[in-house]
Design a protein around this motif. Structure first.
Motif, short mmCIF file in Angstrom:
data_model
loop_
_atom_site.label_atom_id
_atom_site.label_comp_id
_atom_site.label_asym_id
_atom_site.label_seq_id
_atom_site.Cartn_x
_atom_site.Cartn_y
_atom_site.Cartn_z
N CYS A 248 0.67 -0.84 0.09
CA CYS A 248 0.34 0.01 0.14
C CYS A 248 1.04 1.17 -0.43
O CYS A 248 1.71 1.27 0.95
N SER A 249 -0.26 1.84 -0.65
CA SER A 249 0.96 3.54 -0.52
C SER A 249 -0.54 4.61 -0.15
O SER A 249 -1.21 4.40 -0.05
N CYS A 250 0.34 6.30 -0.06
CA CYS A 250 -0.56 6.83 0.18
C CYS A 250 -1.13 7.30 -1.02
O CYS A 250 -2.03 7.23 -1.32
N GLU A 251 -0.69 6.84 -2.31
CA GLU A 251 -0.78 7.40 -3.16
C GLU A 251 -2.12 5.95 -3.75
O GLU A 251 -3.61 6.42 -4.01
N SER A 252 -2.22 4.57 -3.81
CA SER A 252 -2.74 3.99 -4.15
C SER A 252 -4.02 4.18 -2.49
O SER A 252 -5.08 4.01 -3.09
N ASN A 253 -4.26 4.32 -1.21
CA ASN A 253 -4.84 4.29 -0.62
C ASN A 253 -5.81 5.54 -1.02
O ASN A 253 -7.16 5.44 -1.00
N LYS B 46 -4.48 10.26 2.67
CA LYS B 46 -3.86 11.32 1.63
C LYS B 46 -2.67 10.79 2.71
O LYS B 46 -1.73 11.00 2.86
N ALA B 47 -2.51 10.93 4.18
CA ALA B 47 -1.94 10.94 5.16
C ALA B 47 -1.87 10.07 6.27
O ALA B 47 -1.06 9.73 7.05
N GLN B 48 -2.22 8.89 5.39
CA GLN B 48 -2.13 7.77 6.44
C GLN B 48 -1.02 7.34 6.09
O GLN B 48 0.05 7.29 4.77
N HIS B 49 -0.32 6.64 7.19
CA HIS B 49 0.72 6.29 7.11
C HIS B 49 1.20 4.76 5.70
O HIS B 49 0.10 4.52 6.15
N ALA B 50 1.97 4.17 4.98
CA ALA B 50 1.65 2.83 3.84
C ALA B 50 3.10 2.67 4.02
O ALA B 50 3.69 2.32 4.39
N CYS B 51 2.89 0.94 3.56
CA CYS B 51 4.03 0.20 3.40
C CYS B 51 5.49 0.75 2.82
O CYS B 51 6.35 0.73 3.10
N VAL B 52 4.92 1.32 1.48
CA VAL B 52 5.52 2.68 0.80
C VAL B 52 6.81 3.15 1.70
O VAL B 52 7.81 3.13 1.62
N GLU B 53 6.17 3.46 2.53
CA GLU B 53 6.62 4.91 3.03
C GLU B 53 8.04 4.50 4.59
O GLU B 53 8.26 4.48 4.64
N ASN B 54 7.40 2.83 4.85
CA ASN B 54 7.64 1.83 5.78
C ASN B 54 9.46 1.23 4.53
O ASN B 54 10.42 1.73 5.05
N PHE B 55 8.82 1.36 3.11
CA PHE B 55 10.14 0.72 3.02
C PHE B 55 10.79 1.79 2.94
O PHE B 55 12.33 1.41 2.68
N LEU B 56 10.94 3.00 2.25
CA LEU B 56 11.38 3.80 1.89
C LEU B 56 11.94 4.86 3.08
O LEU B 56 13.24 4.28 3.09
#
Length: 208
Positions: free
Chosen positions: A104-109, A118-128
């Motif tokens: 999941c990402s902010c964009e896909s959410n 939009k402001a919810q934390h997501a897996c892509v941000e964790n990976f980054l």
């Protein structure tokens, strides 16, 4: 649910990863990584890079093609983009794990669930966040494994993200076939049932 996991050797690392958090650790060849779903129904998004050269990394395409199946089960071998075995599923208390649901990402959410997410934390941000510690960025992210996540493939090819098939205390064991850097996002998703709408901690145990 009570499940007897196979005994591990000498534990060299044991850590609880909080809900919604990233995690990164090097697992040496021959060591086993056990991921424990402490409270059940928690998706664990997962990437692996060769510790010797991170241009070599987990490849969903090669793994799926080699085993002729989209699900990971006991005996599945995670292959790299160079076709080399990276990790083997030596035991699992869950029938199968997902290779195609993605992260999941902010964009896909925003696209799937509305702009208010939009402001919810997501897996892509964790990976980054985790990968940045070793100089990797978005271009280094590839299709990931989703341990404990249930993404059925219907007869017409349609995918679903439905209630999980994991439960408290269930686990998956991965033996490293080379030195690998494992990067995890303990999935923060709250808009679909992949975490039962309530992300929870998981336990990471490395043994040799």
């Amino acid at each position: 649910m009570t499940v007897s996991a196979p005994p591990l050797g000498t534990v060299v690392h044991d850590e609880v990863v909080p809900a919604r958090a990233p995690w990164m650790h090097t697992v040496r060849a021959g060591q086993t990584l056990r991921i424990v779903d402490l409270e059940g129904n928690q998706a664990v998004d997962f990437l692996a890079y060769s510790a010797a050269d991170d241009a070599e990394r987990y490849s969903a395409q090669d793994t799926i093609a080699a085993q002729g199946n989209v699900f990971l089960r006991e005996g599945s071998v995670l292959l790299s983009n160079e076709g080399a075995p990276m990790m083997t599923v030596t035991a699992t208390a869950v029938a199968y794990h997902d290779t195609i649901g993605g992260a999941c990402s902010c964009e896909s959410n925003t696209l799937r669930y509305g702009h208010h997410t939009k402001a919810q934390h997501a897996c892509v941000e964790n990976f980054l966040v985790a990968n940045a510690q070793q100089g990797r960025g978005k271009r280094d992210m590839v299709s990931n494994v989703n341990w404990f996540m249930n993404v059925p493939v219907e007869a017409d090819g349609a995918l679903g993200i439905v209630d999980g098939i994991s439960a408290p205390g269930l686990y998956v064991d991965l033996r490293a076939e080379m030195d690998v850097v494992v990067v995890v996002s303990n999935c923060p998703q709250i808009n679909n049932p992949c975490n039962g709408f309530n992300p929870t901690p998981v336990r990471m145990i490395v043994a040799e």
